[in-house]
Design a protein around this motif. Structure first.
Motif, PDB file in Angstrom:
ATOM      1  N   GLN A  73      62.094  68.570  44.690  1.00  0.00           N
ATOM      2  CA  GLN A  73      61.977  69.214  43.383  1.00  0.00           C
ATOM      3  C   GLN A  73      62.880  70.442  43.279  1.00  0.00           C
ATOM      4  N   LEU A  74      63.478  70.843  44.388  1.00  0.00           N
ATOM      5  CA  LEU A  74      64.271  72.064  44.419  1.00  0.00           C
ATOM      6  C   LEU A  74      65.732  71.776  44.090  1.00  0.00           C
ATOM      7  N   TRP A  95      60.257  75.379  49.798  1.00  0.00           N
ATOM      8  CA  TRP A  95      60.326  76.476  48.826  1.00  0.00           C
ATOM      9  C   TRP A  95      60.860  77.749  49.486  1.00  0.00           C
ATOM     10  N   GLU A 144      56.345  70.971  51.277  1.00  0.00           N
ATOM     11  CA  GLU A 144      56.914  71.462  50.017  1.00  0.00           C
ATOM     12  C   GLU A 144      56.998  72.983  50.011  1.00  0.00           C
ATOM     13  N   ASN A 184      61.810  69.223  50.143  1.00  0.00           N
ATOM     14  CA  ASN A 184      61.214  69.305  48.807  1.00  0.00           C
ATOM     15  C   ASN A 184      62.266  68.932  47.773  1.00  0.00           C
ATOM     16  N   TYR A 210      58.632  76.426  36.961  1.00  0.00           N
ATOM     17  CA  TYR A 210      59.479  75.919  38.041  1.00  0.00           C
ATOM     18  C   TYR A 210      58.746  75.985  39.381  1.00  0.00           C
ATOM     19  N   GLY A 219      57.620  72.917  41.869  1.00  0.00           N
ATOM     20  CA  GLY A 219      58.091  72.885  43.239  1.00  0.00           C
ATOM     21  C   GLY A 219      57.008  73.063  44.282  1.00  0.00           C
ATOM     22  N   ARG A 220      55.832  73.575  43.866  1.00  0.00           N
ATOM     23  CA  ARG A 220      54.750  73.863  44.825  1.00  0.00           C
ATOM     24  C   ARG A 220      53.412  73.460  44.217  1.00  0.00           C
TER      25      ARG A 220
END
Length: 838
Positions: free
Chosen positions: A623-624, A593, A589, A621, A433, A437-438
């Motif tokens: 993706q979070l 996070w 990003e 970001n 994860y 995310g990063r």
């Protein structure tokens, strides 16, 4: 019994405390020799300078005798009367090897009994306890937890980086969908509503496909709110193997855990690890970690609560810049035709009878690519048996191991050819994860580089050892070649990569090469070509020491914040992160996070504040976690630049054609069925942009709509729903997947009204299930046409091999698009097929 000591005319001397003197008095096997100069130097420095310090790192090249150094340090402590002492190995297999090593040197070691009790000679300080990391770090450890623990004076942890993963696993609950179906279903059902809000498509894929590997994080707000229900569910299974060794560590702090799921399992992992609970380790008077020179030890600060000074000033032997010989061969750079598949097929067809070969792959899926070849596929049931046979000189088939970058040794003839295949994966869902995310985070890249270096070291275990190492897989080649990521390797490895690149340059004579060219390189290493040996040595002598270490400020911040979080001081924990954000310049990003990390802590205090921080995190970001509030979708603007102009801008981001083709190969490699959904969808987005289209990922942006959306002209679009993780054996497109696509079609019509759209499902089958029906026209992108598209894209990029990549005209680009069947009409018509119904 005769007491010979009475016959001595002098007072009996005390036991030696100096480890060098101690070694000379041991009843060693006749096969053992004197201490090596490196061992003497390290032991003398420890004895004279560091003997009383709490935290130490011993950092040496592989094969320089760290095991004996650690055993002598512990024996010295016992002779001083400073027991008990423990020597920790990464696994039972290596513990068995160290046991026989200790016996050979005449050092007394003891083992935990079959009844899981401590031997008396360990308790009394008369022998070193030899064990492995899983015995100490688990919720039911005989070493005890918190204030009820076995006192230990000195601990040596061998191959400490490998031990870190095992320690993390001690805290991780794994609920298998197949073995614990009821518990898996109950927990998924408890959070079904919030998971759908985070991504209905992904949630449907997880429900329908047990092999679906892309993960979802259960939102922390839902997890905290429903912790009582979770505890009630889990408490029913506290005596089952999957839970009983972990439950004592998390049962009172479920709300401080994170829960992830995919099609195979649920993982429940503490948001911050509290190594202090393992008091035998944490409260030991001296803790000594053994580390290879290729590893970044700053992770010990955060994960094992070591001092930064111990990392910056390890005990080492700086006289030697390098150890062992590695001929790194990157076939795809020597010739485009040397693809991953071709190299595997070529190297694995031989029956090697004079030495061993091994392939290390990141996953079982990659391991399956070797199953139809002349290979020995290893798993948890046979790996240590087969490794032992190989070490004993039984060669033949290539050994193929999945995700084993540490914990196995294949010295000398046990492995003269090593295939390092594709970029390593993380095993823990929390790491996966964080990687998602990063992706450009320094720590993530350092962890990946560390795994690669661990893999490179499996076959070269000493100063005189040597091996040919083949680097294959576009993602791994790109990581090693990139100037951004190569700096995360040790100076020794960087120089070995440079030598590998010089091999590529020396091979570039313009002639077409066959696979036998690779065999010629192998022979120069294995048959000990004098020219190669001299060249390698002369280049490696140029290695320069590198004192740079990881971002200390970030590590210290994370450690301090996590410590406050563990102690339920949530405001202080959040403030530590906020102060860091205010003082440091970070990528967007990474800012997102850490804003989510603040939101996680704020939720324990103020839900309104938490929502504000979560919204800010998601804006930076995507993706979070999507916040509870509605996210507004931003449609494409009405004006498109020309495709050729868009492609020009992409090309101009790269300094050379070689950099461009490395990136393209990596993207095309991920655009393959069997690849994790996130990587496949990201690759589809990159390909759309490479073809000059405006692209979005609505499902990532707002958790609604298709996986990929391309605008290919005025009021003209392609929407793509990706099903990359569907098995080849799948016969039908399921009713749930049809319903999912229908929802996306409805979303598109609501946003873009009557715009022209090509609706595509990328999947391995074009058969619709008998109980399913589409109300919209949908076409299918299957494996054959995907391969054709990828091939044409690669040929398109190869058109520019001899051009200045930054100054290619639009007309040349347009011509190359048409030549390689990538016109707008080609994209619309040539790569898709109609649905079928049996």
């Amino acid at each position: 019994m005769i007491d010979f000591k009475k016959k001595l005319n002098r007072e009996v001397s005390k036991k030696h405390v100096n480890p060098i003197d101690l070694y000379s008095e041991l009843d060693r096997s006749s096969t053992t020799g004197p201490l090596r100069p490196t061992q003497e130097k390290v032991l003398r420095e420890w004895n004279d300078i560091h003997r009383g310090k709490r935290d130490l790192v011993v950092k040496l090249h592989t094969g320089e005798g760290k095991t004996l150094i650690g055993l002598l340090m512990l024996q010295s402590k016992l002779n001083e009367g400073e027991g008990p002492c423990v020597y920790i190995c990464p696994n039972k297999f290596l513990a068995d090897q160290v046991y026989y090593e200790a016996k050979k040197f005449g050092i007394k070691v003891s083992l935990i009994t079959e009844n899981n009790t401590f031997p008396n000679d360990f308790i009394d300080g008369n022998a070193i306890l030899l064990t492995y990391v899983q015995k100490i770090f688990n919720g039911k450890t005989i070493f005890g937890l918190d204030n009820q623990y076995q006192k230990v004076n000195t601990i040596v942890m061998d191959d400490a980086h490998a031990c870190l993963d095992a320690i993390k696993q001690a805290y991780t609950v794994r609920i298998s969908r197949r073995r614990n179906e009821s518990m898996y279903s109950d927990i998924v059902g408890l959070f079904e509503d919030v998971l759908k809000e985070q991504g209905e498509g992904t949630f449907v894929d997880i429900q329908e496909n047990e092999d679906y590997e892309s993960i979802m994080l259960i939102p922390y707000w839902a997890w905290v709110d429903r912790k009582s229900e979770v505890i009630k569910l889990l408490s029913k299974d506290v005596d089952k193997d999957y839970l009983k060794f972990t439950w004592p560590l998390i049962r009172d702090e479920i709300e401080k855990c994170d829960a992830y799921l995919n099609g195979k399992e649920i993982q429940i992992i503490p948001h911050a690890f509290n190594v202090e609970r393992f008091s035998s380790f944490h409260k030991a008077k001296q803790r000594i970690l053994m580390s290879a020179t290729t590893q970044d030890d700053m992770f010990f600060v955060k994960n094992l609560d070591f001092s930064i000074k111990s990392i910056i000033e390890p005990i080492s032997c700086s006289d030697k810049k390098w150890s062992g010989e590695k001929m790194i061969i990157i076939p795809s750079l020597i010739q485009d035709d040397f693809t991953r598949e071709k190299v595997i097929e070529y190297l694995c067809k031989f029956d090697w009878n004079k030495f061993g070969t091994c392939a290390i792959v990141p996953s079982k899926e990659k391991q399956n690519d070797y199953s139809n070849l002349y290979c020995n596929i290893l798993d948890k049931d046979n790996i240590f048996t087969e490794i032992t046979r190989r070490q004993d000189g039984q060669y033949g088939k290539t050994l193929v191991v999945a995700n084993r970058y540490d914990g196995i040794d294949l010295p000398d003839d046990a492995c003269r050819i090593l295939i390092l295949d594709s970029l390593p994966f993380f095993g823990s869902m929390s790491d996966i994860y964080e990687e998602k995310g990063r992706t450009e985070c320094e720590f993530i890249r350092r962890k990946i580089a560390q795994k690669i270096e661990q893999g490179l070291g499996r076959s070269v275990r000493g100063e005189k050892d040597y091996c040919c190492i083949f680097i294959i897989g576009a993602d791994l080649v790109k990581f090693i070649m990139s100037s951004e990521t190569r700096n995360y390797f040790s100076p020794q490895t960087r120089k070995q990569i440079e030598i590998g690149l010089s091999i590529v340059e020396m091979s570039d004579d313009g002639s077409e090469k066959k696979e036998s060219y690779l065999m010629d390189l192998i022979k120069q290493s294995v048959l000990r070509d004098d020219g190669w040996k001299e060249y390698y040595k002369s280049e490696m002598e140029k290695v320069e020491s590198d004192k740079t270490i990881s971002n200390q400020a970030m590590l210290i911040m994370e450690k301090q914040s996590e410590q406050f979080f563990i102690n339920s001081k949530y405001e202080e924990s959040a403030l530590i992160i906020q102060n860091f954000l205010d003082s440091e310049k970070l990528r967007e990003e990474d800012k997102g996070w850490y804003l989510q990390e603040i939101a996680r802590r704020k939720y324990m205090i103020s839900r309104i504040e938490a929502d504000k921080f979560q919204s800010a995190a998601f804006e930076k970001n995507r993706q979070l976690l999507k916040p509870a509030r509605e996210i507004v979708y931003q449609p494409f603007s009405g004006i498109n630049a020309s495709r050729a102009n868009n492609i020009q801008k992409i090309f101009q981001k790269y300094e050379t054609y070689d950099e461009l083709i490395l990136q393209v190969n990596d993207v095309l490699d991920n655009l393959s069925f069997g690849v994790q959904a996130e990587k496949f969808e990201r690759a589809m987005d990159c390909i759309g942009k490479l073809l000059g289209f405006d692209c979005q990922r609505p499902d990532k942006m707002i958790r609604k709509g298709p996986d990929n959306l391309w605008k290919i002209g005025h009021d003209k679009y392609i929407m793509i729903e990706c099903k990359s993780e569907v098995k080849d054996s799948r016969r039908y497109i399921y009713k749930s997947e049809v319903g999912q696509m229908e929802n996306h079609c409805g979303w598109f019509e609501e946003v873009y009204h009557d715009a022209s759209v090509l609706r595509i499902i990328a999947i391995v089958t074009n058969n619709v299930a008998p109980d399913a029906n589409f109300s919209h026209k949908v076409v299918i992108l299957r494996k054959k046409n995907l391969r054709k598209l990828k091939s044409n894209i690669k040929k398109f990029v190869q058109e520019f091999k001899n051009y200045d990549i930054k100054h290619i005209t639009e007309s040349v680009i347009d011509s190359a698009l048409n030549k390689n069947f990538l016109s707008e009409q080609n994209i619309w018509e040539d790569y898709v097929e109609e649905l079928r119904r049996e």
